[in-house]
Every structure is written in structure tokens, then in C-alpha cells.
Design an enzyme around this catalytic site. Structure first.
Site, short mmCIF file in Angstrom:
data_model
loop_
_atom_site.label_atom_id
_atom_site.label_comp_id
_atom_site.label_asym_id
_atom_site.label_seq_id
_atom_site.Cartn_x
_atom_site.Cartn_y
_atom_site.Cartn_z
CB CYS A 1 -0.96 -0.03 1.18
SG CYS A 1 -0.17 -0.19 2.79
NE ARG B 1 -4.07 2.18 2.65
CZ ARG B 1 -4.20 3.02 1.63
NH1 ARG B 1 -5.37 3.14 1.03
NH2 ARG B 1 -3.18 3.73 1.21
#
Length: 450
Positions: free
Chosen positions: A404, A409
Site C-alpha cells: 500500500c 493496509r
């Protein structure tokens, strides 16, 4: 003769009574009027396209945990999920949002919907909600009957034990030796950014110690620390390779970040509280505000890292991109970040993606992962994740490395992939921050040609 007539009359009465009872058994209904399906009836409906089987228990039961006295964990083979506790989540336009979720799972009014639970409450709650919104063909079932028959198929995620329910954590604290716990030292951590965390100070699980994410990463790239510094982090927090580590947060993303790093280092038993602190509060368990101090140890027990390939760096990311047939560099950012409309971060100037990276979904903005989470913050149904990945050629047989902006994430999604049982998986730690700040690397913007 009178004896024979008497016996015949008794036989007729017994047969009539049995038939009446059988008929009654086949037409049992709940107090609110929903038909109760028997195990034999449900067996005949598996695979029938006119029926949708729905697990209404908490997400952990669907994943594989044996909860509410059920003999086998997991869900009925082929069942989808719609947990009753989703009805309690504070959502804008709640009914519309929940009905959209139901529709996306194939739970639609024209189908026969069989809702099951194990506590006699969840299925009826969901049935009431659906009935209120125009559904008519609704049935309920007690899954304990299915679980008791070993010949009937149930499914669990291969590594479901990596995501634990709040009840498991409570039993661990109370020294009740919960399912899959093999004894040994235990540490529970609340994970969030900042040395003096507002989330931790506002209240935390009894005995939990705070981990500041700055203890495992640093700017400006926000990559993980070096192996020797990570070992010092573990020792300072009292973590060894043999410690059972339970992690959670108000938002679990930071917890997953630390979980992935601990697994990379070689901690054998890393768990994350599914749904985070909200799952604990939902159960009504004790919350404390007193700060708990770290308890350092002298030795980690193994040479760091044990699982070196779990987190990869720039050279490996390049190699993954060059292996177009057998590997995918999977972008876990929002669509607008992927196509280069925004970098997603105020400290990252570059826009776009590594050339050849495929979109693995995320959420509508850099601060959420709604494509991978249920409305209560728990892990989304694995079949749904695998389905939208397949559209982008992201399949379990390939070597998948997730990235990410700075690794948070993507760490959460890597952890979910691990829970599912995917094997050739890793985190590209540097992510877009590193790639966009390294001269000469190929970058794409706009929608890809597929």
C-alpha cells in the site's frame, strides 16, 4: 375377538398419534412464526439454487471457532454470512446499507432464505429484519444438529485461529485454557500510534500493554526497523518466540501491522482480536484505564528473522513484477490512488502505481479497508475477497506480495490471506512511498488495459 378388536384400535390410535406428531415436527415454527427447518430438510436444500443458507452467528463462529456449544467449528458448506450483531452497528442509512450487503451475498427476496444460529436468537433477529424489509420466504435452523453429524460437511478457514473472538481472550485472561491455546507465556497489547495513546488511555483490556507503532517502524519511508532493532523492541515488550501474543486496537490496522512484523521475526503464536476493541466492548467485558508497564525479557529465543520471506524489500518487489505469469504485486490502496488521481498521503508526492501492479481493492479512501471488513470491523467472507481478486488475476496459486502506501493496509490484507490459508504470500514493506521516491522505477497512471 374383543381382545383382537381392542389391539387393533390401540394400533390405529398409536399410528394416528405418531403421524400427528411427525406432522407437528415437520411444521414447527418459532414464537414469531418462522418455520423451523429440520436437518433432513436442510440436507436436501444444499446446492439448490432456489435456497440461500445464511450463518447469522458472530463472524468468529463462521471462520471456524466452536462457540455456543457447537460440536464442530466453522460454517455449513456453501453457506454465506450475515451476522445478527451487524444489526447493532451504528451506520448511516443502516437498513439500506445492510440490505445492499445482503443483496451482494445473494440474500434476495425471491430466494428461500434459511437462517441458522446456535443460540436460538440470532437467526430470528435477522429474519425479523428481512421480514420488515419485504422478505417472505424465511426459515430458521439450529446448526448444532448439523455439527453433531460428522458426515455433514462444514468449512473453516485453514488458519482461523490467527483471528480470535473476544470470548477466547477473556478465557485466556481467566486462565481457562481456551481452544487451541497450548500454554506458556501470554502478552496482550493494544496497538496504536503515539507514546501517550488516547485510545489506550481511554480504556483497554485488563492487563493490556500499549505498543506505539513507532517501536517497529520509522520515517521517512516508514519501513520496518532493522532486524536487530526489532529484536530489541520484542525484548523490551517481554516478547519471545514462544510467547502467545494477542494484539488489538480501536482500529485494528495498527495491530495487523505489528502482527505481521512479529510473524516475520519468528513469534510462533500471534493472534489478533477479530473486530478489535469494539468486539471486547460488545461482550461487556471489563475495561481498565490504569497504565500497565512493559516487562522486558533477556532473550528472544531464535535468530531474527525466522520467516524472512514474509516481508520483502525493493529487489524482491521488482522480481515479482518481472514474473508476470506466476506472481502478482498487489496494490491495496483505493482506486483513486491506484490510477494516480491522488497519492493518498500528505507526505507522499508521487502519484500512480508501480508499472504492472494489479489492483487488490481497499476502501474508498486511505483511512479504511471497507472492501475487506464487515460493518463490525471483522474479516470479510473469504469467498467474496477471492472473487474480486480473481477479476484481477489474483489467484491463490500465484506468488502474491501485497503493498500500500507504507505497509499498514497491506499488512492487514496479508494477515487475512494467511487466515484463509494462502501460502505464497508476503508484504512489500516499502510500498508506494519507497517506489515513488526511488529514481528510475517505472510508474503507471490511469486505468490499466486488461
Amino acid at each position: 375377538m374383543k381382545k383382537i378388536i381392542s389391539l387393533l384400535l390401540m394400533l390405529i390410535f398409536t399410528v394416528s398419534l405418531f403421524s400427528a406428531c411427525s406432522k407437528k415436527e415437520q411444521n414447527l415454527t418459532t414464537s414469531t412464526g418462522f418455520k423451523i427447518v429440520s436437518t433432513d430438510e436442510l440436507k436436501d436444500k444444499i446446492g439448490n439454487s432456489d435456497y440461500v443458507i445464511v450463518d447469522t452467528r458472530i463472524n468468529d463462529a463462521y471462520n471456524g471457532w466452536k462457540l455456543d456449544g457447537v460440536k464442530r467449528g466453522g460454517h455449513i458448506q456453501g453457506a454465506t454470512d450475515f451476522a445478527a450483531n451487524w444489526l447493532d452497528v451504528d451506520l448511516k442509512d443502516k437498513d439500506a446499507k445492510l440490505l445492499e450487503i445482503a443483496k451482494n451475498k445473494g440474500i434476495v427476496p425471491e430466494k428461500n432464505i434459511v437462517l441458522y444460529d446456535a443460540n436460538g436468537k440470532d437467526a430470528e433477529r435477522v429474519a425479523d429484519f428481512l421480514k420488515k424489509n419485504g422478505y417472505e420466504k424465511l426459515f430458521v435452523y439450529d446448526v448444532k444438529g448439523w455439527a453433531e453429524d460428522e458426515t455433514l460437511p462444514m468449512e473453516s478457514y485453514k488458519n482461523y485461529t490467527m483471528l480470535v473472538p473476544a470470548t477466547w481472550v477473556k478465557d485466556l485472561i481467566d486462565e481457562k485454557n481456551p481452544e487451541t491455546f497450548n500454554g506458556g507465556p501470554v502478552k496482550i497489547f493494544e496497538v496504536s500510534w503515539g507514546e501517550d495513546s488516547p485510545d489506550y488511555n481511554a480504556g483497554h483490556i485488563k492487563g493490556a500493554v500499549h505498543i506505539n507503532t513507532d517501536e517497529v517502524e520509522e520515517g521517512p519511508m516508514w519501513n520496518k526497523l532493522s532486524d536487530d532493532r526489532l529484536e530489541k523492541f520484542a525484548l523490551n515488550n517481554g516478547i519471545t518466540a514462544d510467547t502467545t501474543v494477542v494484539l488489538y486496537g480501536t482500529d485494528n490496522m495498527a495491530a495487523y501491522r505489528v502482527a505481521v512484523i512479529l510473524k516475520y521475526m519468528g513469534v510462533k503464536d500471534v493472534r489478533v482480536l477479530n473486530g478489535g476493541f469494539n468486539a471486547w466492548k460488545r461482550e461487556g467485558y471489563e475495561i481498565e484505564t490504569a497504565k500497565n508497564a512493559k516487562s522486558p525479557v533477556a532473550e528472544f529465543g531464535v535468530k531474527v528473522p525466522v520467516n524472512k520471506g514474509y516481508i520483502v524489500d525493493l529487489p524482491e518487489a521488482k522480481a515479482i513484477l518481472n514474473d508476470k505469469e506466476g506472481s502478482c504485486l498487489v496494490d491495496i490502496r483505493s482506486w483513486v490512488e491506484y490510477i494516480g488521481e491522488t497519492s493518498g498521503y500528505d507526505y507522499i508526492k508521487g502519484k500512480g502505481r508501480p508499472a504492472g501492479a494489479v489492483w487488490g481493492h481497499a476502501g474508498s479512501d486511505p483511512n479504511n479497508l471497507q472492501d475487506f471488513r464487515n460493518v463490525d470491523g471483522t474479516m470479510r467472507n473469504a469467498n467474496e475477497i477471492l472473487a474480486f481478486w480473481k477479476e484481477w488475476g489474483i489467484t491463490p496459486d500465484k506468488n502474491l506480495s501485497f503493498f500500500c502506501g507504507t505497509g499498514w493496509r497491506a499488512a492487514e490484507v496479508l494477515y487475512y490471506a494467511d487466515v484463509m490459508g494462502l501460502q505464497k504470500i508476503s508484504l512489500y514493506d516499502g510500498g508506494w512511498n519507497e517506489w515513488s521516491n526511488t529514481k528510475g522505477l517505472p510508474i503507471e497512471v490511469g486505468e490499466p488495459k486488461r
